[in-house]
Write a protein that holds these residues in place. Structure first.
Motif, PDB file in Angstrom:
ATOM      1  N   GLY A   1       8.375 -54.732 -59.329  1.00  0.00           N
ATOM      2  CA  GLY A   1       8.441 -56.151 -59.691  1.00  0.00           C
ATOM      3  C   GLY A   1       7.930 -57.053 -58.579  1.00  0.00           C
ATOM      4  O   GLY A   1       7.583 -58.208 -58.804  1.00  0.00           O
ATOM      5  N   ARG A   2       7.888 -56.533 -57.370  1.00  0.00           N
ATOM      6  CA  ARG A   2       7.326 -57.284 -56.253  1.00  0.00           C
ATOM      7  C   ARG A   2       5.797 -57.211 -56.281  1.00  0.00           C
ATOM      8  O   ARG A   2       5.101 -58.163 -55.942  1.00  0.00           O
ATOM      9  N   LEU A   3       5.319 -56.036 -56.645  1.00  0.00           N
ATOM     10  CA  LEU A   3       3.876 -55.809 -56.521  1.00  0.00           C
ATOM     11  C   LEU A   3       3.044 -56.522 -57.559  1.00  0.00           C
ATOM     12  O   LEU A   3       2.007 -57.102 -57.238  1.00  0.00           O
ATOM     13  N   LEU A   4       3.476 -56.446 -58.812  1.00  0.00           N
ATOM     14  CA  LEU A   4       2.604 -56.945 -59.871  1.00  0.00           C
ATOM     15  C   LEU A   4       2.287 -58.433 -59.716  1.00  0.00           C
ATOM     16  O   LEU A   4       1.120 -58.818 -59.814  1.00  0.00           O
ATOM     17  N   PRO A   5       3.298 -59.284 -59.434  1.00  0.00           N
ATOM     18  CA  PRO A   5       2.951 -60.704 -59.256  1.00  0.00           C
ATOM     19  C   PRO A   5       2.021 -60.938 -58.068  1.00  0.00           C
ATOM     20  O   PRO A   5       1.325 -61.951 -58.006  1.00  0.00           O
ATOM     21  N   GLN A   6       2.024 -59.999 -57.113  1.00  0.00           N
ATOM     22  CA  GLN A   6       1.164 -60.160 -55.939  1.00  0.00           C
ATOM     23  C   GLN A   6      -0.284 -59.788 -56.208  1.00  0.00           C
ATOM     24  O   GLN A   6      -1.129 -59.902 -55.323  1.00  0.00           O
ATOM     25  N   SER A   7      -0.573 -59.343 -57.411  1.00  0.00           N
ATOM     26  CA  SER A   7      -1.989 -59.129 -57.750  1.00  0.00           C
ATOM     27  C   SER A   7      -2.615 -60.432 -58.244  1.00  0.00           C
ATOM     28  O   SER A   7      -3.830 -60.601 -58.191  1.00  0.00           O
ATOM     29  N   VAL A   8      -1.756 -61.347 -58.709  1.00  0.00           N
ATOM     30  CA  VAL A   8      -2.279 -62.532 -59.404  1.00  0.00           C
ATOM     31  C   VAL A   8      -3.131 -63.412 -58.488  1.00  0.00           C
ATOM     32  O   VAL A   8      -4.188 -63.893 -58.879  1.00  0.00           O
ATOM     33  N   TYR A   9      -2.669 -63.605 -57.226  1.00  0.00           N
ATOM     34  CA  TYR A   9      -3.441 -64.538 -56.390  1.00  0.00           C
ATOM     35  C   TYR A   9      -4.806 -63.982 -55.990  1.00  0.00           C
ATOM     36  O   TYR A   9      -5.689 -64.737 -55.619  1.00  0.00           O
ATOM     37  N   TYR A  10      -4.988 -62.688 -56.090  1.00  0.00           N
ATOM     38  CA  TYR A  10      -6.331 -62.146 -55.833  1.00  0.00           C
ATOM     39  C   TYR A  10      -7.271 -62.504 -56.991  1.00  0.00           C
ATOM     40  O   TYR A  10      -8.427 -62.860 -56.787  1.00  0.00           O
ATOM     41  N   PHE A  11      -6.757 -62.388 -58.208  1.00  0.00           N
ATOM     42  CA  PHE A  11      -7.548 -62.826 -59.361  1.00  0.00           C
ATOM     43  C   PHE A  11      -7.868 -64.311 -59.236  1.00  0.00           C
ATOM     44  O   PHE A  11      -8.986 -64.752 -59.503  1.00  0.00           O
ATOM     45  N   TYR A  12      -6.838 -65.055 -58.860  1.00  0.00           N
ATOM     46  CA  TYR A  12      -7.002 -66.504 -58.757  1.00  0.00           C
ATOM     47  C   TYR A  12      -8.071 -66.856 -57.721  1.00  0.00           C
ATOM     48  O   TYR A  12      -8.995 -67.624 -57.994  1.00  0.00           O
ATOM     49  N   ALA A  13      -7.954 -66.249 -56.532  1.00  0.00           N
ATOM     50  CA  ALA A  13      -8.913 -66.554 -55.463  1.00  0.00           C
ATOM     51  C   ALA A  13     -10.336 -66.222 -55.911  1.00  0.00           C
ATOM     52  O   ALA A  13     -11.261 -67.029 -55.757  1.00  0.00           O
ATOM     53  N   ALA A  14     -10.505 -65.055 -56.491  1.00  0.00           N
ATOM     54  CA  ALA A  14     -11.847 -64.648 -56.925  1.00  0.00           C
ATOM     55  C   ALA A  14     -12.381 -65.618 -57.973  1.00  0.00           C
ATOM     56  O   ALA A  14     -13.564 -65.981 -57.958  1.00  0.00           O
ATOM     57  N   SER A  15     -11.497 -66.077 -58.864  1.00  0.00           N
ATOM     58  CA  SER A  15     -11.960 -66.974 -59.932  1.00  0.00           C
ATOM     59  C   SER A  15     -12.434 -68.307 -59.369  1.00  0.00           C
ATOM     60  O   SER A  15     -13.210 -69.020 -59.995  1.00  0.00           O
ATOM     61  N   ARG A  16     -11.957 -68.649 -58.162  1.00  0.00           N
ATOM     62  CA  ARG A  16     -12.329 -69.936 -57.569  1.00  0.00           C
ATOM     63  C   ARG A  16     -13.489 -69.831 -56.586  1.00  0.00           C
ATOM     64  O   ARG A  16     -14.227 -70.793 -56.409  1.00  0.00           O
ATOM     65  N   VAL A  17     -13.640 -68.698 -55.922  1.00  0.00           N
ATOM     66  CA  VAL A  17     -14.669 -68.654 -54.870  1.00  0.00           C
ATOM     67  C   VAL A  17     -15.798 -67.676 -55.142  1.00  0.00           C
ATOM     68  O   VAL A  17     -16.804 -67.689 -54.434  1.00  0.00           O
ATOM     69  N   ALA A  18     -15.669 -66.815 -56.137  1.00  0.00           N
ATOM     70  CA  ALA A  18     -16.742 -65.864 -56.444  1.00  0.00           C
ATOM     71  C   ALA A  18     -17.303 -66.160 -57.829  1.00  0.00           C
ATOM     72  O   ALA A  18     -16.623 -66.750 -58.663  1.00  0.00           O
TER      73      ALA A  18
END
Ligand SMILES: *Cc1c(COP(=O)(O)O)cnc(C)c1O
Length: 451
Positions: free
Chosen positions: A221-238
Motif C-alpha cells: 500500500g506504500r508502493l503503489l501510490p508512489q508510482s503515481v508521481y512518476y507518471f505525473y512528472a513524465a506527463s508534464r515534462v516528457a
C-alpha cells in the motif's frame, strides 16, 4: 475479471488481492507482496495524462489494482481528498527538473503513500468491523507521515518507533505532538534496531492475539501510490512515449520501486538513478554481484536514508528474475546485466551532499535539503558516464528544506521558511515513551498497551 494478485517474494505464501496484502503488510512467509505481472497502460491512455490533474492520474493508476475491491467512485473521492496539494516541477536547466514532493501535511514525500493507505485501511476495517495496531519503524519521515495520515482513523492504533538521536527536532515533533490513537516510542538505538524490533513483533507467537499490521515500505500500500508521481512528472515534462530519467534519493528503496512500478505499467523510462548515502550496499551489489548489507547502518546527513539493508531490494531482485530473502540472502541471482542497463546507483558522501546543496543554490537559485542533494549528485555521477543529451530528467526532492534548518543554514547562510502546515505541530506539547533497543521490553509494552 478477478482482482489482481500479489505474490510473496519468498514464494511460500499464497497470492492475495490488494485488500489482504495491504492489511497483512508482510506475507506470512516473511516475503514482500508484489504482482508477478503488472497491468499496462496503452499509449493513448498514457498520452491522456498530460491533460489530467494529479488526483485524476492517481485514480487511473490505482484503479488498475483496486478492481472489485474499491468502487471507482469511492476511489476517485479518496484520491481527490488525499491529493489536494500541489506537486511542483521546477526547471533546473534545459530539460532537467526538480519535483518537490514536500507539499503534503508533513512536508515529506511519504505523505503521498500514507494519505492513500490510511484511507484504504479505514475503509477495509470499517467493512470488516475490525481493529488493527500498525507498527512502524521510522528514520524520521515515515513516522510523521503515517501518524498524520492515520490520526483519528477509527479502528486503527499506531505505534511509531524512532531512533532517539537520529531524527531531527521537527521530524520528532511531527510524531510526538499527536494524541488519540497515535503513540510514539523513542528507541535508544538505530533505525535498523527499530525495524528489527517491528519485524520481530510480527513474527512473535506471543503476540498472535494482537492484530498487527505495518505501514513501512514493506507494505504494498506504500508502493503503489508512489508510482503515481512518476507518471505525473513524465506527463508534464516528457512528450508522449518519450523516455525519461528519474533520480531518486534512496534508503529502503520504496520510492525508487515506485518508478519501477510505473515502468512496468508502461511508462517509458531510460534510466533510474538510485542515489544512496554512505549506506552503499546496493551500488556495491550492482557493481560486484555480491550483496552485503551494512550492519550497523551508517549515520549520514540524509538521515531518512540511513538504511543498511533496504527491504525493497527483495522486490527489485524479483522483477529481474532473482530471489532475495528477508535477511538479504540471495538464493537466485537477478539478471545483473539488465539491472545495470536500467538502473544506475552511486553512493554520495556527506561532504558531497553539502556541496550539492551549495552548488544547486549557487547555480540555479533552487534550495535542496540533504536527501534531494544526494539525488542531484547521483544524477551528476550518471551523466558523467552517459550524457543526458535531450532526455528529460527529474530529480526527486523528498522533503522540505525547512525540515533540515541547521544543515541548510550552514550551507546557504539562512534558514528556510517553515511551511504553514508544519508550524502548528511544532508548537504543540510533545508526549512519547522511551526505551532501550530491547525486544523483550517492547513485547511487554505492546501487550500492556493492547489491554
Ligand atoms: C524515507 C525518505 C527517503 C527514502 O525513501 P525510501 O523509499 O526509503 O528509499 C528519502 N528522503 C526522505 C526525505 C525520506 O523521508
Amino acid at each position: 475479471m478477478g482482482a489482481l494478485l500479489f505474490h510473496s517474494t519468498n514464494g511460500q505464501s499464497p497470492a492475495v488481492n490488494l485488500r489482504e496484502a495491504l492489511l497483512q503488510g508482510q506475507a506470512p512467509d516473511r516475503g514482500l507482496y508484489f504482482p508477478k505481472q503488472f497491468p499496462r497502460f496503452t499509449f493513448n491512455e498514457l498520452s491522456a495524462f498530460s491533460r489530467l490533474p494529479y488526483h485524476e492520474i492517481a485514480f487511473r493508476v490505482l484503479s488498475k489494482f483496486t478492481e472489485g475491491i474499491v468502487p471507482p467512485a469511492e476511489l476517485a473521492k479518496m484520491c481527490a481528498d488525499a491529493y489536494n496539494f500541489p506537486v511542483p516541477l521546477e526547471v533546473v536547466n534545459f530539460r532537467t527538473f526538480l519535483m518537490r514532493l514536500d507539499q503534503g501535511p508533513t512536508a515529506s514525500f511519504k505523505d503521498f503513500a500514507a494519505q492513500m493507505m490510511a484511507r484504504l485501511f479505514g475503509k477495509f476495517l470499517r467493512e470488516d468491523g475490525k481493529q488493527v495496531t500498525i507498527l512502524t519503524a521510522t528514520s524520521g519521515d515515515t513516522g510523521s507521515a503515517v501518524a498524520h495520515a492515520f490520526h483519528k482513523i477509527p479502528g486503527v492504533r499506531v505505534i511509531v518507533l524512532f531512533p532517539t538521536t537520529e531524527v531531527s527536532e521537527s521530524q520528532r515533533k511531527l510524531m510526538t505532538t499527536l494524541k488519540d490513537n497515535i503513540r510514539s516510542v523513542a528507541i535508544d538505538g538505530k533505525f535498523d534496531d527499530c525495524q528489527a524490533m517491528v519485524k520481530q513483533a510480527f513474527a512473535d507467537p506471543a503476540l498472535q492475539h494482537i492484530p498487527l499490521s505495518s505501514a513501512n515500505s514493506i507494505n504494498i500500500g506504500r508502493l503503489l501510490p508512489q508510482s503515481v508521481y512518476y507518471f505525473y512528472a513524465a506527463s508534464r515534462v516528457a512528450q508522449a512515449g518519450e523516455p525519461i530519467v528519474f533520480s531518486v534519493p534512496s534508503g529502503n528503496f520504496g520510492d525508487m520501486m515506485g518508478a519501477i512500478v510505473a515502468r512496468e505499467m508502461g511508462l517509458p523510462v531510460r534510466k533510474i538513478v538510485a542515489a544512496v548515502n554512505d549506506n552503499d550496499a546496493f551500488p556495491k551489489f550492482l557493481t560486484t554481484g555480491n550483496y552485503e548489507k551494512i550492519s550497523p547502518s551508517r549515520n549520514s546527513l540524509s538521515n531518512a536514508m540511513n538504511v543498511g539493508h533496504p527491504s525493497n531490494l527483495a522486490r527489485l531482485v524479483s522483477v529481474y528474475g532473482g530471489q532475495m530473502d528477508e535477511t538479504g540472502k540471495i538464493n537466485q541471482l537477478p539478471d545483473l546485466n539488465a539491472l545495470r542497463r536500467d538502473i544506475f546507483s552511486s553512493s554520495i558522501s556527506d561532504e558531497r551532499t553539502v556541496a550539492g546543496v551549495r552548488d544547486f543554490w549557487n547555480q540555479f537559485q533552487l534550495l535542496l535539503e540533504p536527501h534531494g542533494a544526494v539525488a542531484w549528485q547521483g544524477l551528476q555521477d550518471w551523466t558523467a558516464q552517459e550524457p543526458l543529451g535531450n532526455t528529460p530528467a527529474v530529480i526527486v526532492e523528498t522533503a522540505n528544506p525547512a525540515k533540515f534548518p541547521v544543515e541548510v543554514q550552514k550551507v546557504v547562510g539562512w534558514e528556510p521558511d517553515v511551511p504553514a502546515n508544519m508550524i502548528a505541530s511544532l508548537k504543540l506539547p510533545e508526549d512519547y515513551d522511551h526505551m532501550g533497543a530491547d525486544y523483550g521490553k517492547f513485547r511487554e509494552y505492546l501487550i500492556a498497551k493492547h489491554l
